[in-house]
Every structure is written in C-alpha cells, then in structure tokens.
Design an enzyme around this catalytic site. Structure first.
Site, PDB file in Angstrom:
ATOM      1  N   ASP A 273       3.574  -6.394  10.081  1.00 35.48           N
ATOM      2  CA  ASP A 273       2.750  -7.366   9.386  1.00 35.48           C
ATOM      3  C   ASP A 273       1.989  -8.195  10.425  1.00 35.48           C
ATOM      4  OD1 ASP A 273       2.309  -8.761   6.584  1.00 35.48           O
ATOM      5  OD2 ASP A 273       2.917 -10.387   7.917  1.00 35.48           O
TER       6      ASP A 273
ATOM      7  N   HIS B 199       5.928  -2.803   1.514  1.00 36.47           N
ATOM      8  CA  HIS B 199       5.433  -3.481   2.710  1.00 36.47           C
ATOM      9  C   HIS B 199       6.510  -3.752   3.751  1.00 36.47           C
ATOM     10  CE1 HIS B 199       2.802  -6.010   5.084  1.00 36.47           C
ATOM     11  NE2 HIS B 199       3.681  -6.999   5.017  1.00 36.47           N
TER      12      HIS B 199
END
Length: 316
Positions: free
Chosen positions: A111, A293
């Site tokens: 991320d 994610h």
C-alpha cells in the site's frame, strides 16, 4: 505509552533516533547480519501487518527490519504537514540503513509503503538492491499533480481529495470511530463499489454493518486499534496531504526503476493493476493472488511462498 505486542510472539521494538526523529523498529533474525530486508507498512497500518512474514524471512536467513514509519505507532509524529513528504519518508529509510551500517537492502512495501519503496528506488537507487511491492503498483507521474487530477476525475468527496481539501475533518472522524473503522477496513472482499465510494474511509468508520469477512481475530485487531488510539490519524493522513508536493519534488527524477522487482497483486483488490508497469519497471516479475487489498494478512502462506521463491532466484 509504549505497549509490548505479544501476539504471535511478535518481536519487541526499539526506539532509534535517525533523520531528526525517532522511529519504532522491530527486528528479527539479528544473527543474519549482512542480509537485510526492510518491510514497509501501508495506511492505516502498523509494522504488525507483517507479523506472518517476519518469522518466515528470518528463518530464511534475512535480517528483518520493520519500522513503524513516521506518524505511526510509537514513532515520531511531527506537526508540520510537509514533514511527511516523500523526501522525508525516503530519507528515513536511508537513515535506517545507515543506522545498521548497511549500504543497501531488499525493500518490501505494501500500500503506501509500496509507494515509499517505489520512490526510494527513484531518489536513492544505490540503497535498494531488490523490490517486492504488494497491492500498490508504481504511480506514473502524469501531466497534472495527483490530487488535482483525482479531483477532476472523482470529485471533491474522493477520500484522497477530501483529506487535502478539508484538513482535520477525516482525522477526527476516524479517531472518534477508531475501532469500528479498523474492524470494517480489515475485511476480505470489500465490494468494488461501496455506497458513495468517494467517501470510502468515512463510510467504513461509520458503517454499522461490515462489508465482508474479517481478515484477523479480535486479539490482532486490538493491536491496530490500540496503536491508533495512541497516535491518532493525523500523521498518517498527512502522507496524502503531500501528494501534490511529491509530484513537484519528483519533476526532474529519472522515472525508470532498474532494480529486480516483484509486484504482487490481489485479484479482488479495488486498486487496479497498472498495465504499463513494465514500461517503468523493466526488470519485473508479477504475481496475482486470489485475495483483496491486505495481501500479506489475507493470504500469509501464499505471500510468504511467493516472496521466498522469488528471492531464492538470486541466491543460487
């Protein structure tokens, strides 16, 4: 107050002074001096997000170094917004290597941590020998600053834009709903288009009904909740508030990353794959895992296997 993390025998942290701040750093595999790998967490996370990778990498012969980056955990939280620009974030990692007397290291990012690693390779290429990034691909520097571009495409309620246009608002909402926000965020298979997608972070903070299955138990979740109750979200969100500043800082930087790189995507992630990634990262391998994610927490075994198998190619 510094709290010891006991879940999964997570290593104790040390507070070290570098680059004009203090960083909270977790280590494993200290006996493997000379073979460093640095793991960089994302938003809104913590070094604890690498809890499954740390022992596997240490067992494989790596000196594993995992900082809580500035604004997170028990690391420093400067008040100035510009203290979180990409120059400061990458200089922290350079200073971390200097602290351990390492010329370079393997860097792993997830991320926002991946964004820092991409830019570390651009700004300090001599300090990065390999890259493994999860979820967030390289961000091409287009013709317009990133926040300006996002506002034109997604509108002012898109959370990147909202963080910049309404400073302090999201910070307060997330802090007032700290546990609910993190409980809703760390879930599998978040829908591709939750209600009012531009306000995703605010919706997650206030939502009473979770969007999907949890990716961690309550004990592990409590580590994140406790950390953000202590630190707040202002420092972490300030990373977003420097995106346009970063765009200007990178204006004259060669955009090509030359280091061997592994990009790991989650096929169910809301962040799209970058189809022209190899144009900017020519020495590239790509792996896609069937998850969302939070790749290294959702599929820890598969993530570890992918990382170790790729690294083994260079150790023969």
């Amino acid at each position: 107050m510094i709290q010891e993390i006991k879940s999964l025998k997570f290593p104790k942290s040390n507070i070290i002074s570098i680059n004009g701040i203090e960083l909270e750093v977790f280590e494993a595999g200290k006996e493997n001096i000379g073979n460093p790998i640095v793991l960089c967490h994302g938003f809104p996370e913590h070094a604890f997000s690498w809890r499954y990778q740390i022992p596997a990498l240490a067992k494989a012969g790596y000196h594993v170094i995992v900082p809580n980056q500035r604004g997170y955990g028990n690391s420093s939280r400067p008040k100035e917004v510009t203290a979180y620009d990409i120059t400061h974030l990458t200089d922290d990692l350079v200073a971390l290597l200097d602290y351990y007397n390492y010329r370079d290291a393997v860097f792993v990012g997830h991320d926002w941590g991946a964004n820092v690693v991409w830019n570390l390779a651009l700004l300090h290429p001599e300090r990065v020998n390999k890259i493994l990034n999860l979820a967030l691909p390289y961000q091409e520097r287009g013709e317009k600053p990133w926040i300006q571009f996002m506002e034109e495409i997604f509108g002012e309620d898109f959370y990147f834009v909202h963080f910049n246009k309404k400073p302090g608002v999201a910070d307060a909402v997330l802090e007032n709903h700290a546990e609910n926000f993190l409980r809703n965020l760390f879930r599998k298979n978040l829908p591709l288009a939750p209600p009012e997608p531009g306000m995703l972070m605010m919706n997650l903070a206030k939502a009473e009904k979770p969007f999907g299955e949890p990716i961690m138990n309550d004990v592990d979740l409590s580590v994140f909740v406790s950390a953000f109750r202590n630190s707040g979200y202002n420092g972490a969100i300030n990373w977003y508030r420097n995106l346009d500043r970063n765009w200007h800082l990178l204006a004259d930087i060669d955009p090509i990353i030359k280091q061997p790189t592994l990009m790991i995507y989650g096929n169910l992630d809301m962040i799209p794959k970058f189809e022209r990634l190899q144009d900017f990262v020519p020495n590239l391998d790509v792996i896609c895992l069937e998850c969302g994610h939070h790749i290294q927490q959702e599929l820890p075994h598969e993530t570890n296997e992918s990382i170790l198998k790729w690294l083994a190619k260079f150790n023969g």
